[in-house]
Design a protein around this motif. Structure first.
Motif, mmCIF file in Angstrom:
data_model
loop_
_atom_site.group_PDB
_atom_site.id
_atom_site.type_symbol
_atom_site.label_atom_id
_atom_site.label_comp_id
_atom_site.label_asym_id
_atom_site.label_seq_id
_atom_site.Cartn_x
_atom_site.Cartn_y
_atom_site.Cartn_z
ATOM 1 N N ASP A 1 0.851 -1.194 0.000
ATOM 2 C CA ASP A 1 0.000 0.000 0.000
ATOM 3 C C ASP A 1 0.888 1.247 0.000
ATOM 4 N N LEU A 2 0.926 1.926 -1.135
ATOM 5 C CA LEU A 2 1.693 3.162 -1.255
ATOM 6 C C LEU A 2 0.708 4.320 -1.300
ATOM 7 N N GLY B 1 5.564 -5.528 -3.911
ATOM 8 C CA GLY B 1 6.476 -4.446 -3.588
ATOM 9 C C GLY B 1 7.916 -4.688 -3.979
ATOM 10 N N MET C 1 9.018 3.707 -4.619
ATOM 11 C CA MET C 1 8.992 3.452 -3.186
ATOM 12 C C MET C 1 10.178 4.061 -2.428
ATOM 13 N N LEU D 1 5.619 2.655 3.241
ATOM 14 C CA LEU D 1 4.540 1.824 2.715
ATOM 15 C C LEU D 1 3.939 1.034 3.857
ATOM 16 N N GLN E 1 10.068 6.400 0.704
ATOM 17 C CA GLN E 1 8.654 6.404 1.083
ATOM 18 C C GLN E 1 8.379 5.428 2.229
#
Length: 193
Positions: A74-75, A150, A96, A101, A99
């Motif tokens: 889930d980004l 991912g 990603m 996640l 970030q």
């Protein structure tokens, strides 16, 4: 009488994790369409698919206790699935880098004969380092995690991609939250230990 336990999954990672419980189990592939519904949030998608997988296999083996699981990266509310190939993995890891996640890992346990149905979600917060293109390329060439949501395997070299992991169920990031799974199996009448 101990019921047969079935893992409704084709994932070798989930199979390896479930062996940790030292419980005899069978494995059957669920026939489930994993396409997200329109506007379906990653959390809802993971929970729906885990339950659908367990129910699909339980329909074929109604006396068994069936475990279904699913994981969605889930980004920021956008689901990221398994990349499937090198190019998509590069694109995922570039998005990603730097970030945070949430890997939404859901598990469901179903026994059709007893009417037992339970599901739970084990979210794992993962902070990715600000990765260079070269680091992404070296990682993907070394580990080839194209079958992982991912594009990263924390149980291997992928741990070097991360700054932090926050979870209350440590195996959830690999694909099957064993603390929650154990709790549900006991509730379904399966003896552990």
């Amino acid at each position: 009488m101990q019921r047969t336990v079935i893992l409704a999954s084709t994932s070798r990672y989930r199979r390896e994790l479930l062996t940790r419980l030292q419980l005899p189990f069978d494995v059957h592939a669920p026939d489930v369409d994993e396409t997200p519904l329109p506007s379906e949030a990653p959390q809802a998608l993971a929970q729906r698919l885990a339950l659908e997988k367990a129910r699909a296999v339980a329909a074929k083996f109604p006396e068994a206790v069936v475990i279904g699981s699913d994981q969605v990266a889930d980004l920021g509310g956008e689901p990221l699935g398994k990349p499937g190939n090198h190019e998509r993995a590069v694109a995922q890891l570039r998005r990603m880098r730097g970030q945070t996640l949430v890997f939404q890992t859901a598990v469901a346990v179903v026994c059709q004969a007893t009417g037992f149905v339970e599901r739970d979600l084990a979210p794992v917060r993962v902070v990715f380092r600000d990765l260079s293109d070269d680091a992404i390329e070296r990682y993907l060439r070394a580990e080839q995690p194209y079958d992982c949501a991912g594009s990263a395997k924390s149980e291997g070299l992928g741990i070097a991609l991360l700054d932090a992991i926050d979870s209350d169920d440590p195996t959830a990031l690999i694909g099957l939250p064993l603390i929650r799974t154990s709790r549900m199996l006991r509730a379904a009448g399966v003896e552990l230990l």
